[in-house]
Scaffold this active site. Structure first.
Site, PDB file in Angstrom:
ATOM      1  N   LYS A  73       0.824  -1.212   0.000  1.00 56.34           N
ATOM      2  CA  LYS A  73       0.000   0.000   0.000  1.00 56.34           C
ATOM      3  C   LYS A  73       0.861   1.267   0.000  1.00 56.34           C
ATOM      4  O   LYS A  73       0.626   2.177  -0.781  1.00 56.34           O
ATOM      5  CB  LYS A  73      -0.938  -0.045   1.207  1.00 56.34           C
ATOM      6  CG  LYS A  73      -1.924   1.089   1.286  1.00 56.34           C
ATOM      7  CD  LYS A  73      -3.110   0.735   2.159  1.00 56.34           C
ATOM      8  CE  LYS A  73      -2.740   0.003   3.411  1.00 56.34           C
ATOM      9  NZ  LYS A  73      -1.883   0.732   4.333  1.00 56.34           N
ATOM     10  N   THR A  75       3.991   1.453  -0.837  1.00 59.30           N
ATOM     11  CA  THR A  75       4.743   1.421  -2.096  1.00 59.30           C
ATOM     12  C   THR A  75       3.897   1.996  -3.234  1.00 59.30           C
ATOM     13  O   THR A  75       4.385   2.783  -4.053  1.00 59.30           O
ATOM     14  CB  THR A  75       5.157  -0.036  -2.421  1.00 59.30           C
ATOM     15  OG1 THR A  75       5.829  -0.566  -1.285  1.00 59.30           O
ATOM     16  CG2 THR A  75       6.066  -0.099  -3.624  1.00 59.30           C
ATOM     17  N   ARG A  96       2.228   8.040   6.888  1.00 61.66           N
ATOM     18  CA  ARG A  96       2.431   8.032   8.343  1.00 61.66           C
ATOM     19  C   ARG A  96       3.894   7.744   8.674  1.00 61.66           C
ATOM     20  O   ARG A  96       4.636   7.182   7.878  1.00 61.66           O
ATOM     21  CB  ARG A  96       1.562   6.952   8.984  1.00 61.66           C
ATOM     22  CG  ARG A  96       0.076   7.244   8.898  1.00 61.66           C
ATOM     23  CD  ARG A  96      -0.750   6.070   9.398  1.00 61.66           C
ATOM     24  NE  ARG A  96      -0.523   4.880   8.581  1.00 61.66           N
ATOM     25  CZ  ARG A  96      -0.860   3.651   8.958  1.00 61.66           C
ATOM     26  NH1 ARG A  96      -1.424   3.439  10.121  1.00 61.66           N
ATOM     27  NH2 ARG A  96      -0.634   2.624   8.159  1.00 61.66           N
ATOM     28  N   LYS A 107       7.186  -6.056  10.724  1.00 62.94           N
ATOM     29  CA  LYS A 107       7.217  -5.359   9.438  1.00 62.94           C
ATOM     30  C   LYS A 107       8.624  -5.018   8.967  1.00 62.94           C
ATOM     31  O   LYS A 107       8.958  -5.146   7.797  1.00 62.94           O
ATOM     32  CB  LYS A 107       6.401  -4.060   9.534  1.00 62.94           C
ATOM     33  CG  LYS A 107       4.916  -4.277   9.351  1.00 62.94           C
ATOM     34  CD  LYS A 107       4.113  -3.060   9.727  1.00 62.94           C
ATOM     35  CE  LYS A 107       4.282  -1.940   8.723  1.00 62.94           C
ATOM     36  NZ  LYS A 107       3.329  -0.842   8.996  1.00 62.94           N
ATOM     37  N   ALA A 275      -3.907   1.566  12.497  1.00 64.62           N
ATOM     38  CA  ALA A 275      -5.252   1.521  11.913  1.00 64.62           C
ATOM     39  C   ALA A 275      -6.116   0.444  12.541  1.00 64.62           C
ATOM     40  O   ALA A 275      -7.330   0.503  12.446  1.00 64.62           O
ATOM     41  CB  ALA A 275      -5.150   1.294  10.412  1.00 64.62           C
ATOM     42  N   PHE A 303      -3.804  -0.545   6.766  1.00 62.70           N
ATOM     43  CA  PHE A 303      -4.398  -1.872   6.603  1.00 62.70           C
ATOM     44  C   PHE A 303      -5.471  -1.890   5.516  1.00 62.70           C
ATOM     45  O   PHE A 303      -5.424  -1.106   4.577  1.00 62.70           O
ATOM     46  CB  PHE A 303      -4.927  -2.405   7.937  1.00 62.70           C
ATOM     47  CG  PHE A 303      -3.839  -2.670   8.947  1.00 62.70           C
ATOM     48  CD1 PHE A 303      -2.719  -3.407   8.600  1.00 62.70           C
ATOM     49  CD2 PHE A 303      -3.928  -2.182  10.232  1.00 62.70           C
ATOM     50  CE1 PHE A 303      -1.700  -3.643   9.516  1.00 62.70           C
ATOM     51  CE2 PHE A 303      -2.918  -2.409  11.161  1.00 62.70           C
ATOM     52  CZ  PHE A 303      -1.807  -3.144  10.802  1.00 62.70           C
ATOM     53  N   PHE A 383       3.846  -8.135  -9.158  1.00 60.91           N
ATOM     54  CA  PHE A 383       5.025  -8.914  -8.731  1.00 60.91           C
ATOM     55  C   PHE A 383       5.550  -9.644  -9.951  1.00 60.91           C
ATOM     56  O   PHE A 383       4.789 -10.035 -10.840  1.00 60.91           O
ATOM     57  CB  PHE A 383       4.630  -9.928  -7.645  1.00 60.91           C
ATOM     58  CG  PHE A 383       4.523  -9.338  -6.264  1.00 60.91           C
ATOM     59  CD1 PHE A 383       5.413  -9.694  -5.253  1.00 60.91           C
ATOM     60  CD2 PHE A 383       3.524  -8.416  -5.956  1.00 60.91           C
ATOM     61  CE1 PHE A 383       5.316  -9.147  -3.977  1.00 60.91           C
ATOM     62  CE2 PHE A 383       3.411  -7.868  -4.689  1.00 60.91           C
ATOM     63  CZ  PHE A 383       4.314  -8.241  -3.702  1.00 60.91           C
ATOM     64  N   TRP A 411       7.118  -0.753  -8.271  1.00 62.48           N
ATOM     65  CA  TRP A 411       8.141  -1.389  -7.425  1.00 62.48           C
ATOM     66  C   TRP A 411       9.411  -1.640  -8.242  1.00 62.48           C
ATOM     67  O   TRP A 411      10.514  -1.342  -7.789  1.00 62.48           O
ATOM     68  CB  TRP A 411       7.597  -2.706  -6.847  1.00 62.48           C
ATOM     69  CG  TRP A 411       8.561  -3.368  -5.891  1.00 62.48           C
ATOM     70  CD1 TRP A 411       8.697  -3.128  -4.557  1.00 62.48           C
ATOM     71  CD2 TRP A 411       9.530  -4.370  -6.222  1.00 62.48           C
ATOM     72  NE1 TRP A 411       9.699  -3.915  -4.039  1.00 62.48           N
ATOM     73  CE2 TRP A 411      10.224  -4.682  -5.028  1.00 62.48           C
ATOM     74  CE3 TRP A 411       9.899  -5.027  -7.408  1.00 62.48           C
ATOM     75  CZ2 TRP A 411      11.251  -5.639  -4.982  1.00 62.48           C
ATOM     76  CZ3 TRP A 411      10.913  -5.969  -7.367  1.00 62.48           C
ATOM     77  CH2 TRP A 411      11.582  -6.268  -6.164  1.00 62.48           C
TER      78      TRP A 411
END
Length: 558
Positions: A73, A75, A96, A107, A275, A303, A383, A411
């Site tokens: 998210k 990214t 954030r 994470k 969140a 999230f 991906f 990405w």
């Protein structure tokens, strides 16, 4: 394609001096408070000077329910911001700040990934500009002043069995969830039960993220309820006379932090309520300031859309008087497969049927977000192992839900990979089709607000709450807090309160275990199921792999 790690990519970035980034936004050197060469805070005086400018378009990035396969998210938020700038739009990103707890837990970092990152990556994921330390310190000051007040005679007649103000630390530490404080005899005060939350669950964090300026912040801090008397009347932080000193500690933390993406585009990184246990959005002051400085502002909510987007719409937008012009819902082929029942180890194998089976989760999020009256685009975060047939299956499904899906390769390729997504998002944002409205009106009773979210967003049959909780909500309504929105503290992994229930479950109930009144922040928290406001570390925490290498550089953050 690259095999470099995120941190290697970030370290190789050619960053521009932060004064140049400020200059791009029209922020002069006098209005920037630099923290080193690559990050700075923006002065309140400058923020005040932008108030009369028109607002740009607001784009919210949200996602399906997170899976161990990863969704990307942040990214996507960064990639979309870079993509908008690359197609000639003036865009800014608002995300954030990262909490140390999850960084050292699961994470390992929260600044994007691959070629869609915000830098400086190490500082952002560690102490950054000290905002979270300031919040922890302000919270701790109030904690100390409450117990000190009781020790020196308890003039306010606080019932020490009813002190509701918990302590905080910015770390995942399950041993502190429930503690006994003030042991050791007369000199240490009156023994009482207490406990710790993680800093990002602190009401001080929520106040800072919803306040419009320092005066508003001080008012909110003063309004926080810290305890009750024997007659059940509330004791506020302003009664303890802590609000002024807390505001002094938060003076710099209140100012948004300006940094840049790998492509040297401006980003505000400010505030960081979780969140799942808090309201999950970056600060109002950062978002509203960005809207004055750029034509498009891309921000994220934590999230899945059942948590982050719901709270963004019902709490942040309601409080700040803003509305999204377009919502981007992030999904991955891998996550669809996991929702379709495929194990993480087998995600590399093509399985179109599993993708189709897992799309129900995505479909429900599309419908939920549309119910706020806002247009939704699905970003398929690409991906390298995704097959064309799998991608097409997601696209076809999204069309069947009355929306559209666009593949984004930010990405691997940065803004080149997100240009298609950026072009479409800008078209929708400019079209003015958004007709935003929150899910429930202010005047609806508190329990009904919880039921509305549970039924319309989680698709649950009912909310379970015992008489004690229902009576507590009625008491708050009688005290004048009935108009507040509700903040549901719930697992992020499922629409239900059972984290193992993937897909789009129905027929479930939402048990509310506890309710907390955040009178300063301006919402009522409903703690649902087994959710903890102080997480624990996993069996093998990320911290075990984080170290300095021989060159003195950080390794293991990702």
């Amino acid at each position: 394609m690259t095999h470099k790690t995120d941190i290697e990519i970030a370290r190789a970035a050619s960053k521009r001096p932060i004064l140049e980034i400020g200059d791009m936004l029209g922020i002069g050197a006098d209005d920037l408070l630099p923290y080193g060469h690559d990050k700075a805070k923006v002065s309140q005086a400058f923020i005040d000077s932008t108030k009369s400018k028109p607002n740009g378009k607001l784009i919210l990035v949200t996602a399906i329910n997170p899976t161990p396969a990863g969704e990307g998210k942040t990214t996507t938020t960064v990639g979309l911001g870079d993509g908008l700038n690359a197609i000639g739009k003036k865009a800014m990103i608002c995300i954030r700040e990262a909490s140390l707890g999850p960084n050292f837990g699961m994470k390992g970092g929260a600044a994007g990934g691959g070629y869609a990152q915000v830098v400086p990556m190490e500082e952002m994921n560690l102490h950054f500009t000290g905002d979270f330390h300031a919040i922890t310190s302000a919270h701790s000051l109030l904690s100390a002043m409450i117990d000190n007040h009781v020790y020196w005679g308890n003039e306010l007649d606080i019932d020490i069995r009813r002190v509701v103000w918990r302590r905080v630390v910015d770390m995942n530490d399950r041993a502190l969830r429930q503690i006994t404080a003030s042991l050791g005899g007369v000199a240490n005060g009156f023994p009482r039960e207490a406990g710790f939350d993680i800093t990002v669950a602190s009401e001080v964090m929520a106040c800072l993220c919803l306040a419009t300026d320092l005066k508003d912040l001080e008012r909110r801090l003063g309004n926080m309820i810290v305890a009750y008397r024997r007659d059940r009347t509330p004791v506020f932080a302003r009664d303890i006379k802590a609000d002024g000193a807390m505001t002094v500690l938060l003076k710099d933390a209140m100012q948004p932090n300006l940094v840049q993406t790998l492509e040297n585009n401006p980003a505000f990184v400010h505030g960081g309520p979780f969140a799942n246990i808090a309201h999950g959005c970056n600060s109002v002051i950062a978002t509203t300031t960005a809207l004055k400085l750029a034509d498009y502002v891309v921000t994220e909510a934590g999230f899945g859309a059942d948590l982050g987007a719901e709270k963004f719409m019902n709490i942040k937008c309601r409080k700040a008087g803003i509305a999204p012009d377009c919502v981007v819902l992030v999904a991955t082929v891998r996550a669809m497969k996991m929702n379709g029942g495929i194990a993480k180890a087998d995600l590399g194998d093509e399985n179109v049927d599993a993708v189709k089976a897992g799309c129900a989760n995505l479909g429900r999020h599309i419908g939920n977000v549309k119910s706020f009256g806002v247009p939704v685009v699905v970003a398929i975060n690409h991906f390298t192992g995704d097959s064309d047939a799998e991608v097409q299956a997601v696209k076809d499904y999204v069309v069947s839900q009355g929306s559209e899906a666009i593949v984004s390769r930010h990405w691997a390729d940065g803004s080149k990979g997100s240009a298609d997504l950026a072009t479409r998002v800008a078209e929708i944002a400019d079209s003015g089709v958004s007709n935003f409205a929150p899910l429930y009106p202010d005047e609806m009773p508190l329990f009904q607000k919880m039921e509305t979210i549970a039924k319309r967003i989680y698709h649950a049959d009912e909310v379970l709450a015992d008489a004690k909780i229902r009576n507590q909500l009625k008491d708050w309504e009688e005290q004048g807090y009935g108009h507040l929105p509700v903040c549901m503290a719930k697992t992020q992994y499922s629409f239900s309160t059972d984290p193992t229930l993937r897909g789009a479950p129905t027929g479930h109930s939402v048990p509310v275990r506890e309710v907390r009144l955040s009178a300063g922040a301006g919402f009522v928290v409903a703690v649902c199921g087994d959710i903890m406001t102080m997480p624990g570390l996993p069996r093998v925490p990320s911290a075990e792999n984080i170290r300095l290498n021989d060159a003195g550089e950080v390794e293991g953050l990702f």
